[in-house]
Motif scaffolding. Sequence first.
Motif, PDB file in Angstrom:
ATOM      1  N   LEU A 137       0.864  -1.178   0.000  1.00 49.63           N
ATOM      2  CA  LEU A 137       0.000   0.000   0.000  1.00 49.63           C
ATOM      3  C   LEU A 137       0.894   1.219   0.000  1.00 49.63           C
ATOM      4  CD1 LEU A 137      -2.628  -1.019   2.684  1.00 49.63           C
ATOM      5  CD2 LEU A 137      -2.829  -1.147   0.197  1.00 49.63           C
ATOM      6  N   ASP A 138       0.578   2.194  -0.853  1.00 45.89           N
ATOM      7  CA  ASP A 138       1.428   3.377  -0.917  1.00 45.89           C
ATOM      8  C   ASP A 138       0.604   4.652  -0.915  1.00 45.89           C
ATOM      9  OD1 ASP A 138       0.623   3.758  -3.679  1.00 45.89           O
ATOM     10  OD2 ASP A 138       2.195   2.377  -4.281  1.00 45.89           O
ATOM     11  N   LEU A 139       1.293   5.728  -0.588  1.00 44.76           N
ATOM     12  CA  LEU A 139       0.681   7.044  -0.462  1.00 44.76           C
ATOM     13  C   LEU A 139       1.455   8.020  -1.336  1.00 44.76           C
ATOM     14  CD1 LEU A 139      -1.296   8.909   1.150  1.00 44.76           C
ATOM     15  CD2 LEU A 139       0.524   9.160   2.820  1.00 44.76           C
ATOM     16  N   PRO A 182     -17.144   8.592  -0.461  1.00 42.21           N
ATOM     17  CA  PRO A 182     -17.612   8.564  -1.845  1.00 42.21           C
ATOM     18  C   PRO A 182     -17.068   7.395  -2.668  1.00 42.21           C
ATOM     19  CG  PRO A 182     -15.809  10.115  -1.684  1.00 42.21           C
ATOM     20  CD  PRO A 182     -16.034   9.556  -0.300  1.00 42.21           C
ATOM     21  N   HIS A 183     -16.558   6.354  -2.024  1.00 43.68           N
ATOM     22  CA  HIS A 183     -16.042   5.161  -2.703  1.00 43.68           C
ATOM     23  C   HIS A 183     -14.895   5.496  -3.657  1.00 43.68           C
ATOM     24  CE1 HIS A 183     -19.420   3.196  -0.875  1.00 43.68           C
ATOM     25  NE2 HIS A 183     -20.272   3.920  -1.569  1.00 43.68           N
ATOM     26  N   THR A 184     -13.908   6.244  -3.134  1.00 36.77           N
ATOM     27  CA  THR A 184     -12.689   6.530  -3.890  1.00 36.77           C
ATOM     28  C   THR A 184     -11.497   6.065  -3.054  1.00 36.77           C
ATOM     29  OG1 THR A 184     -12.597   8.784  -3.014  1.00 36.77           O
ATOM     30  CG2 THR A 184     -13.610   8.498  -5.182  1.00 36.77           C
ATOM     31  N   TRP A 185     -10.506   5.530  -3.741  1.00 32.11           N
ATOM     32  CA  TRP A 185      -9.327   4.999  -3.063  1.00 32.11           C
ATOM     33  C   TRP A 185      -8.582   6.092  -2.325  1.00 32.11           C
ATOM     34  CZ3 TRP A 185      -9.841   0.170  -2.525  1.00 32.11           C
ATOM     35  CH2 TRP A 185     -10.313  -0.655  -3.538  1.00 32.11           C
ATOM     36  N   GLN A 186      -8.196   5.799  -1.092  1.00 31.70           N
ATOM     37  CA  GLN A 186      -7.421   6.728  -0.273  1.00 31.70           C
ATOM     38  C   GLN A 186      -5.922   6.458  -0.349  1.00 31.70           C
ATOM     39  OE1 GLN A 186      -9.023   9.361   1.273  1.00 31.70           O
ATOM     40  NE2 GLN A 186     -10.625   8.517  -0.030  1.00 31.70           N
ATOM     41  N   LEU A 187      -5.542   5.294  -0.831  1.00 31.86           N
ATOM     42  CA  LEU A 187      -4.150   4.903  -1.017  1.00 31.86           C
ATOM     43  C   LEU A 187      -4.014   4.281  -2.401  1.00 31.86           C
ATOM     44  CD1 LEU A 187      -3.564   3.136   2.435  1.00 31.86           C
ATOM     45  CD2 LEU A 187      -2.746   5.404   1.777  1.00 31.86           C
ATOM     46  N   GLY A 188      -2.814   3.907  -2.759  1.00 27.72           N
ATOM     47  CA  GLY A 188      -2.561   3.125  -3.959  1.00 27.72           C
ATOM     48  C   GLY A 188      -2.102   1.744  -3.543  1.00 27.72           C
ATOM     49  N   ALA A 189      -2.103   0.797  -4.473  1.00 32.16           N
ATOM     50  CA  ALA A 189      -1.662  -0.563  -4.163  1.00 32.16           C
ATOM     51  C   ALA A 189      -0.998  -1.195  -5.378  1.00 32.16           C
ATOM     52  CB  ALA A 189      -2.833  -1.421  -3.710  1.00 32.16           C
ATOM     53  N   GLU A 190       0.091  -1.915  -5.108  1.00 33.14           N
ATOM     54  CA  GLU A 190       0.840  -2.591  -6.163  1.00 33.14           C
ATOM     55  C   GLU A 190       1.340  -3.932  -5.644  1.00 33.14           C
ATOM     56  OE1 GLU A 190       4.941  -1.809  -8.594  1.00 33.14           O
ATOM     57  OE2 GLU A 190       3.506  -0.140  -8.438  1.00 33.14           O
ATOM     58  N   THR A 191       1.275  -4.942  -6.487  1.00 31.40           N
ATOM     59  CA  THR A 191       1.780  -6.254  -6.088  1.00 31.40           C
ATOM     60  C   THR A 191       3.304  -6.208  -6.010  1.00 31.40           C
ATOM     61  OG1 THR A 191       1.851  -7.071  -8.363  1.00 31.40           O
ATOM     62  CG2 THR A 191      -0.193  -7.476  -7.113  1.00 31.40           C
TER      63      THR A 191
END
Length: 152
Positions: free
Chosen positions: A54-56, A83-92
């Motif tokens: 998980l990244d910011l 509002p169903h929007t991502w607060q973080l990013g994610a990468e495998t």
Amino acid sequence: MTSTTTVSAALPVGHRERLMNLAREVSFPLGTRLFEEGRRADRFWIVRTGTVALDLHVPGRRAAVIETLGHGELVGWSWHFTPHTWQLGAETTSPVRAWEFDAQTVRDLCASDAEFGRAVAVWVGRVVAHRLQAARIRLLDLYAPYGSGSRS
């Protein structure tokens, strides 16, 4: 992540089974972006194998990795809250096998079954609290002067 936030520890067996009936198995290769901050959160995952970072976004710098998730852990909580929007990013960070869930289907089940909905809300709330603390600690580690995050 603590054992109280993994799906097997957080949801009672009956609720876990109802949730898992909605799952579909998916796989992602190393380096796959699962989601980006600010985009629509319409699904979520529970990791079966592999790891997800998980990244910011940090303006003017590389994204800060907040936490790495593994087996049994929830990837994504923003789907549960408007509002169903991502607060973080994610990468495998390795090849990943996961169970994927359609957010609207799970929200509809939560709305139609108050007991199930409460169990999911408590689980997701624990995850949010844990991630907030992880983000705080990680950002202090990265950007605060030495010792500024310690408590006396």
